[in-house]
Design an enzyme around this catalytic site. Structure first.
Site, mmCIF file in Angstrom:
data_model
loop_
_atom_site.group_PDB
_atom_site.id
_atom_site.type_symbol
_atom_site.label_atom_id
_atom_site.label_comp_id
_atom_site.label_asym_id
_atom_site.label_seq_id
_atom_site.Cartn_x
_atom_site.Cartn_y
_atom_site.Cartn_z
ATOM 1 N N GLN A 1 16.316 1.429 -0.794
ATOM 2 C CA GLN A 1 14.753 0.931 -1.824
ATOM 3 C C GLN A 1 14.940 2.683 -1.019
ATOM 4 O O GLN A 1 14.188 4.345 -1.522
ATOM 5 C CB GLN A 1 13.824 1.066 -0.568
ATOM 6 C CG GLN A 1 13.655 -0.615 -1.841
ATOM 7 C CD GLN A 1 14.676 -1.983 -0.848
ATOM 8 O OE1 GLN A 1 15.355 -2.215 -0.342
ATOM 9 N NE2 GLN A 1 13.964 -3.355 -0.785
ATOM 10 N N ARG B 1 8.982 -3.659 -7.207
ATOM 11 C CA ARG B 1 8.553 -3.710 -5.793
ATOM 12 C C ARG B 1 7.393 -3.142 -4.574
ATOM 13 O O ARG B 1 7.106 -1.772 -5.031
ATOM 14 C CB ARG B 1 10.340 -4.188 -4.770
ATOM 15 C CG ARG B 1 10.602 -3.053 -4.986
ATOM 16 C CD ARG B 1 10.787 -1.662 -5.189
ATOM 17 N NE ARG B 1 10.026 -1.714 -3.736
ATOM 18 C CZ ARG B 1 10.025 -0.280 -3.014
ATOM 19 N NH1 ARG B 1 9.262 0.134 -3.935
ATOM 20 N NH2 ARG B 1 9.688 -0.110 -2.011
ATOM 21 N N GLY B 2 7.359 -3.208 -3.233
ATOM 22 C CA GLY B 2 6.461 -2.614 -2.691
ATOM 23 C C GLY B 2 4.905 -3.305 -2.185
ATOM 24 O O GLY B 2 4.555 -4.263 -4.017
ATOM 25 N N ALA B 3 4.241 -4.209 -0.975
ATOM 26 C CA ALA B 3 4.225 -5.081 -1.606
ATOM 27 C C ALA B 3 2.204 -4.892 -2.349
ATOM 28 O O ALA B 3 1.844 -4.926 -2.693
ATOM 29 C CB ALA B 3 3.116 -5.130 0.147
ATOM 30 N N ASN C 1 7.203 -6.239 7.783
ATOM 31 C CA ASN C 1 8.245 -5.402 6.900
ATOM 32 C C ASN C 1 9.960 -5.598 6.949
ATOM 33 O O ASN C 1 10.553 -6.222 7.227
ATOM 34 C CB ASN C 1 7.459 -3.742 8.112
ATOM 35 C CG ASN C 1 7.777 -2.904 6.510
ATOM 36 O OD1 ASN C 1 7.390 -2.465 5.496
ATOM 37 N ND2 ASN C 1 8.592 -1.579 7.090
ATOM 38 N N LYS C 2 10.002 -4.859 6.187
ATOM 39 C CA LYS C 2 11.609 -4.802 5.701
ATOM 40 C C LYS C 2 12.316 -4.708 6.924
ATOM 41 O O LYS C 2 12.209 -3.712 7.762
ATOM 42 C CB LYS C 2 12.194 -3.813 5.087
ATOM 43 C CG LYS C 2 13.529 -2.876 4.818
ATOM 44 C CD LYS C 2 13.578 -3.639 3.882
ATOM 45 C CE LYS C 2 12.757 -4.260 2.374
ATOM 46 N NZ LYS C 2 12.421 -5.676 1.976
ATOM 47 N N ASP D 1 4.450 -5.112 4.897
ATOM 48 C CA ASP D 1 4.123 -6.427 4.282
ATOM 49 C C ASP D 1 2.488 -6.718 4.527
ATOM 50 O O ASP D 1 2.352 -7.805 3.600
ATOM 51 C CB ASP D 1 5.410 -6.480 4.060
ATOM 52 C CG ASP D 1 6.598 -5.649 2.759
ATOM 53 O OD1 ASP D 1 7.051 -4.973 3.642
ATOM 54 O OD2 ASP D 1 6.612 -6.270 1.527
HETATM 55 O O1 MRU Z 1 11.312 -5.177 -0.567
HETATM 56 P P1 MRU Z 1 10.469 -4.256 -1.155
HETATM 57 O O2 MRU Z 1 10.708 -3.050 -1.707
HETATM 58 O O3 MRU Z 1 9.511 -4.490 -2.312
HETATM 59 O O4 MRU Z 1 9.523 -4.291 0.604
HETATM 60 C C1 MRU Z 1 8.816 -3.167 0.782
HETATM 61 C C2 MRU Z 1 8.282 -2.956 2.454
HETATM 62 O O5 MRU Z 1 9.457 -3.154 3.372
HETATM 63 C C3 MRU Z 1 7.539 -1.685 2.206
HETATM 64 O O6 MRU Z 1 7.661 -1.534 3.810
HETATM 65 C C4 MRU Z 1 6.004 -2.395 2.587
HETATM 66 O O7 MRU Z 1 6.088 -3.304 0.814
HETATM 67 C C5 MRU Z 1 4.500 -1.434 1.990
HETATM 68 S S1 MRU Z 1 4.615 -0.591 0.433
HETATM 69 C C6 MRU Z 1 3.548 0.534 0.616
#
Ligand code: MRU
Length: 306
Positions: free
Chosen positions: A180, A44-46, A231-232, A221
Site C-alpha cells: 500500500q 481498503r483503509g479503515a 495499525n498496519k 485502524d
Molecule cells: O489493510 P489496509 O490497507 O486497510 O490497512 C490500512 C491501514 O493500516 C491504515 O493505516 C488505516 O486503515 C488508516 S487509513 C486512514
C-alpha cells in the site's frame, strides 16, 4: 481520487489492487458483493470501508430489501480489526430494524460521508501544528484519499504541510505484502508533486538510526480507550525505533477510529491468508502500546500521550 462512486442503483469501486498501473472499476450491486470486495482488498483503509458499507446497504435496499440484515452481517464480518466499520454498522442498525427505507439509508450514507470529509479537514489543520519548519517525514501504508474521504488522515497532514512549504522529503515504507505504501501512497504523493522515496520495510529502523527522519506520522485502524494503537503490521517496529532514537512518533486518526473499550486480547487481528506462500504467517495489523506514542491527532485536537 474517489475510491468508489454511486452510479444509479449500483456502486463502482476503484480496484486498488491494480493501482497505479491500471484503473480497473468493479461493479457492486448489493451488500454481499460489497463485503467481498472489502475482504479481497479491492477497497481498503479503515474510514473508507465504513463509508462504503453505508452505501452498500443503500443499494442493497433498492434490490433485495428482504436480505438487508444478512448483508449487514456480511459487511460486519468483512474486516474484524478496524473499528470504523463496526461503529457505522451499529449506527445504521436502527434504520434497518425500522424497515430499512432506501431514502433513510441514502441520507445516512451521505451524512456519514460528509462527516468523514469534515473530520479530515480538521485533522489536517491540527496536524499542521507539528511543523514549525520543513521536515523529513516517515509514513507507512496508505492513509490518503484512497483510504478515506478527502485529503486523508496522516497523509492529509503531509499534503497540507507540503502545500505550506513544510515538507523536505517523505519516506514511505513499502508495506509488504500488499505494498500500500509503495503503490498507493507513492501514487498520491506523485500526484501532489511531493518529493518522496519508497523504502523497503526492513530499512526503516536504519533510516531512523541515521537521523534521516524528523518525525513519523502514521494512521490507525483502532485506538482503544487506553490508547493502544492497532495499525498496519510494521507500525510497532517504527514506534520502537522512533522511541529509541528519540524521533517523535505520531498517530493520526478520525474520532470514528476510537474504540470506547479498553485493549483486550480478544480483539481479532486479521490474518490474511491470500498471500502467495502458504507456509507464511501473515498478520495484517500490530498493536503499539501508548508508552511508545508521542502524540495522537484526531479531529478533536492533539493529545500528548507519552
Ligand atoms: O489493510 P489496509 O490497507 O486497510 O490497512 C490500512 C491501514 O493500516 C491504515 O493505516 C488505516 O486503515 C488508516 S487509513 C486512514
Amino acid at each position: 481520487m474517489e475510491p468508489f462512486k454511486l452510479v444509479g442503483d449500483h456502486l463502482e469501486v476503484l480496484d486498488q489492487r491494480f493501482l497505479p498501473e491500471k484503473e480497473v472499476w468493479i461493479r457492486v450491486h448489493n451488500g454481499f458483493e460489497g463485503a467481498r470486495v472489502i475482504k479481497e482488498m479491492a477497497i481498503r483503509g479503515a474510514p473508507i470501508i465504513a463509508v462504503f458499507s453505508a452505501y452498500c446497504l443503500y443499494i442493497h435496499s433498492l434490490r433485495e430489501p428482504e436480505s438487508l440484515m444478512q448483508a449487514w452481517e456480511a459487511l460486519r464480518n468483512s474486516r474484524p480489526t478496524g473499528v470504523n466499520l463496526h461503529k457505522i454498522l451499529d449506527e445504521v442498525k436502527p434504520i434497518i430494524e425500522n424497515g430499512g427505507k432506501p431514502e433513510d439509508l441514502y441520507n445516512f450514507a451521505r451524512a456519514v460521508e460528509s462527516r468523514e470529509r469534515e473530520i479530515n479537514e480538521k485533522i489536517a489543520k491540527y496536524g499542521l501544528l507539528l511543523f514549525d519548519r520543513k521536515k523529513r517525514v516517515l509514513t507507512y501504508c496508505n492513509t490518503g484519499s484512497l483510504a478515506t474521504v478527502g485529503l486523508g488522515t496522516a497523509l492529509g497532514i503531509i499534503k497540507l504541510a507540503h502545500r505550506n512549504g513544510l515538507i523536505e522529503e517523505v519516506y514511505v515504507g513499502e508495506t509488504s505484502p500488499y505494498l500500500q505504501g509503495a503503490r498507493l501512497t507513492a501514487y498520491e504523493l506523485r500526484l501532489e508533486g511531493i518529493p518522496y522515496k519508497v523504502v523497503p520495510d526492513n530499512h526503516i529502523p536504519f533510516l531512523i538510526s541515521r537521523g534521516m527522519v524528523d518525525i513519523a506520522i502514521v494512521g490507525a485502524d483502532r485506538i482503544t480507550k487506553d490508547l493502544f494503537v492497532f495499525n498496519k503490521i510494521g507500525t510497532l517496529s517504527i514506534a520502537l525505533a522512533c522511541r529509541y532514537y528519540k524521533v517523535p512518533f505520531v498517530v493520526v486518526a478520525p474520532s470514528t477510529t476510537f474504540d470506547e473499550n479498553p485493549y483486550s486480547d480478544k480483539i481479532e487481528i486479521e490474518e490474511r491468508l491470500d498471500i502467495p506462500r502458504e507456509d507464511y504467517l501473515y498478520f495484517a495489523f500490530d498493536i503499539t502500546p501508548p508508552d511508545l506514542v508521542d502524540f495522537i491527532i484526531s479531529d478533536k485536537g492533539i493529545r500528548k500521550v507519552s
